[in-house]
Scaffold this motif. Structure first.
Motif, PDB file in Angstrom:
ATOM      1  N   HIS A  63       0.858  -1.198   0.000  1.00 37.70           N
ATOM      2  CA  HIS A  63       0.000   0.000   0.000  1.00 37.70           C
ATOM      3  C   HIS A  63       0.888   1.239   0.000  1.00 37.70           C
ATOM      4  O   HIS A  63       1.668   1.461   0.929  1.00 37.70           O
ATOM      5  N   VAL A  64       0.770   2.028  -1.049  1.00 41.48           N
ATOM      6  CA  VAL A  64       1.532   3.267  -1.195  1.00 41.48           C
ATOM      7  C   VAL A  64       0.559   4.412  -1.420  1.00 41.48           C
ATOM      8  O   VAL A  64      -0.415   4.268  -2.175  1.00 41.48           O
ATOM      9  N   ALA A  65       0.794   5.541  -0.769  1.00 46.61           N
ATOM     10  CA  ALA A  65      -0.080   6.706  -0.905  1.00 46.61           C
ATOM     11  C   ALA A  65       0.725   7.905  -1.387  1.00 46.61           C
ATOM     12  O   ALA A  65       1.916   8.044  -1.065  1.00 46.61           O
ATOM     13  N   PHE A  66       0.063   8.772  -2.143  1.00 45.35           N
ATOM     14  CA  PHE A  66       0.715   9.956  -2.702  1.00 45.35           C
ATOM     15  C   PHE A  66      -0.100  11.213  -2.397  1.00 45.35           C
ATOM     16  O   PHE A  66      -1.308  11.248  -2.655  1.00 45.35           O
ATOM     17  N   HIS A  87      -2.994  21.067 -13.249  1.00 42.95           N
ATOM     18  CA  HIS A  87      -3.751  19.921 -12.745  1.00 42.95           C
ATOM     19  C   HIS A  87      -3.894  18.838 -13.810  1.00 42.95           C
ATOM     20  O   HIS A  87      -3.848  17.645 -13.500  1.00 42.95           O
ATOM     21  N   LEU A  88      -4.045  19.234 -15.079  1.00 41.44           N
ATOM     22  CA  LEU A  88      -4.093  18.254 -16.166  1.00 41.44           C
ATOM     23  C   LEU A  88      -2.762  17.531 -16.305  1.00 41.44           C
ATOM     24  O   LEU A  88      -2.722  16.314 -16.520  1.00 41.44           O
ATOM     25  N   LEU A  94      -0.165  11.048 -12.898  1.00 39.21           N
ATOM     26  CA  LEU A  94      -0.797  10.001 -12.104  1.00 39.21           C
ATOM     27  C   LEU A  94      -0.919   8.710 -12.899  1.00 39.21           C
ATOM     28  O   LEU A  94      -0.640   7.624 -12.383  1.00 39.21           O
ATOM     29  N   THR A  95      -1.335   8.809 -14.160  1.00 45.69           N
ATOM     30  CA  THR A  95      -1.461   7.585 -14.960  1.00 45.69           C
ATOM     31  C   THR A  95      -0.120   6.896 -15.114  1.00 45.69           C
ATOM     32  O   THR A  95      -0.040   5.661 -15.100  1.00 45.69           O
ATOM     33  N   LYS A  96       0.957   7.672 -15.256  1.00 45.16           N
ATOM     34  CA  LYS A  96       2.293   7.084 -15.352  1.00 45.16           C
ATOM     35  C   LYS A  96       2.686   6.389 -14.054  1.00 45.16           C
ATOM     36  O   LYS A  96       3.212   5.271 -14.052  1.00 45.16           O
ATOM     37  N   VAL A  97       2.448   7.064 -12.938  1.00 52.22           N
ATOM     38  CA  VAL A  97       2.814   6.498 -11.637  1.00 52.22           C
ATOM     39  C   VAL A  97       2.019   5.217 -11.379  1.00 52.22           C
ATOM     40  O   VAL A  97       2.556   4.237 -10.839  1.00 52.22           O
ATOM     41  N   LEU A  98       0.764   5.209 -11.765  1.00 49.73           N
ATOM     42  CA  LEU A  98      -0.036   3.991 -11.599  1.00 49.73           C
ATOM     43  C   LEU A  98       0.524   2.850 -12.441  1.00 49.73           C
ATOM     44  O   LEU A  98       0.516   1.689 -12.011  1.00 49.73           O
ATOM     45  N   GLU A  99       1.020   3.149 -13.629  1.00 47.97           N
ATOM     46  CA  GLU A  99       1.661   2.126 -14.459  1.00 47.97           C
ATOM     47  C   GLU A  99       2.886   1.558 -13.746  1.00 47.97           C
ATOM     48  O   GLU A  99       3.095   0.342 -13.729  1.00 47.97           O
ATOM     49  N   VAL A 111      -4.444   8.096  -3.474  1.00 47.78           N
ATOM     50  CA  VAL A 111      -3.976   9.407  -3.913  1.00 47.78           C
ATOM     51  C   VAL A 111      -4.886  10.485  -3.350  1.00 47.78           C
ATOM     52  O   VAL A 111      -6.103  10.328  -3.290  1.00 47.78           O
ATOM     53  N   PHE A 112      -4.260  11.582  -2.920  1.00 48.32           N
ATOM     54  CA  PHE A 112      -4.991  12.722  -2.379  1.00 48.32           C
ATOM     55  C   PHE A 112      -5.348  13.632  -3.549  1.00 48.32           C
ATOM     56  O   PHE A 112      -4.544  14.454  -3.979  1.00 48.32           O
TER      57      PHE A 112
END
Length: 299
Positions: A63-66, A87-88, A94-99, A111-112
């Motif tokens: 479990h990792v949170a950002f 923000h865009l 975010l999509t990259k980090v999720l990958e 994610v906050f």
């Protein structure tokens, strides 16, 4: 021998050219910019996959949170027209980090995305953020390879009654479409605050005691945790970007249980795989000690 040195020199110059164009490709006016940027991207992708294989030889956090901080300052730094552009860029990151997290085998990511007190920002910025949430949540559920190929499940946690109706509809759509997925779980905290999460859990405990579902003697840490909005395994790592050293009322209960806290001196859109790998390696070095301390505190 001299010809060998000449070839080596040319190869070194070409490699340096590729690296420079890969790094500064958006601003560069050098010839072959697109070709060299593509080669650099290919090499970087292969290097990242190799790094992932190496990292997976060690323990992997569950479990990792950002805290995705710094989008507005990034927009200002990059001379973007409005904060919403930042923000865009943050959503793209975010999509990259999720990958990366999916490739590494991390099972839960929180994610906050929007704090309850962010409603105090300007009407224009709040409206832009709500529009991004509405559109991107639906797009993530419909078109993302993470969902369609890897089975990521999307959950939105927080005081959603504060959100506009169209955003709530997108949330319901994303959750319904991905609810049976068995891959990584993504917790999008929007709108959220840790104190609201804890006070809501306490209120539910009181209601359950008053209704007879629990007795006063049943009230415990474990029972409270069952009623938290983020019902995941213990938080292993909490990352905050932008160089700010504060929690901003995010996952306070979870962080207190020996989570590994890392503050990164880079705006969220600038967060890189290098940052991610460095954090993971440093956590791997201390994860055994963290486990021993948790067992000792539980005894």
């Amino acid at each position: 021998m001299q010809s060998w040195y000449a070839y080596a020199g040319v190869a070194a110059l070409m490699l340096a050219y590729i690296v420079v164009v890969g790094i500064y490709g958006q601003q560069s006016s050098l010839p072959l910019k697109k070709q060299c940027a593509a080669v650099c991207t290919y090499v970087q992708g292969k290097a990242r996959l190799l790094a992932v294989r190496i990292l997976k030889q060690g323990p992997i956090p569950q479990h990792v949170a950002f805290i995705m901080d710094g989008n507005r300052r990034f927009a200002k730094k990059a001379h973007m027209e409005t904060p919403s552009r930042g923000h865009l860029a943050g959503f793209t990151k975010l999509t990259k980090v999720l990958e990366w997290c999916n490739d590494l085998g991390i099972k839960h990511v929180s994610v906050f995305a929007f704090a309850i007190n962010n409603f105090n920002r300007s009407t224009e910025e709040v409206g832009a953020l709500m529009g991004i949430a509405r559109d991107k949540l639906r797009d993530l559920a419909e078109n993302s390879e993470l969902v369609n190929k890897y089975g990521v499940r999307i959950r939105v946690v927080g005081f959603r009654e504060l959100l506009p109706e169209d955003v709530r509809e997108s949330i319901e759509y994303a959750e319904l479409k991905t609810r049976d997925n068995l891959g990584m779980t993504l917790n999008v905290c929007c709108p959220y605050s840790a104190t609201d999460e804890i006070s809501t859990a306490i209120r539910r405990l009181v209601e359950d005691v008053e209704s007879g579902q629990l007795t006063a003697m049943d009230v415990s840490e474990a029972e409270l945790e069952k009623r938290l909005q983020i019902p995941c395994p213990d938080l292993d790592i909490l990352v905050r970007t932008s160089g700010q050293i504060r929690f901003s009322n995010f996952m306070l209960w979870q962080s207190a249980k020996m989570a590994y806290i890392q503050f990164v001196d880079a705006y969220w859109p600038e967060f890189s795989f290098y940052h991610m790998a460095r954090i993971l390696v440093s956590w791997q070095l201390v994860s055994g000690d963290i486990k021993r301390r948790k067992r000792a505190s539980a005894d």
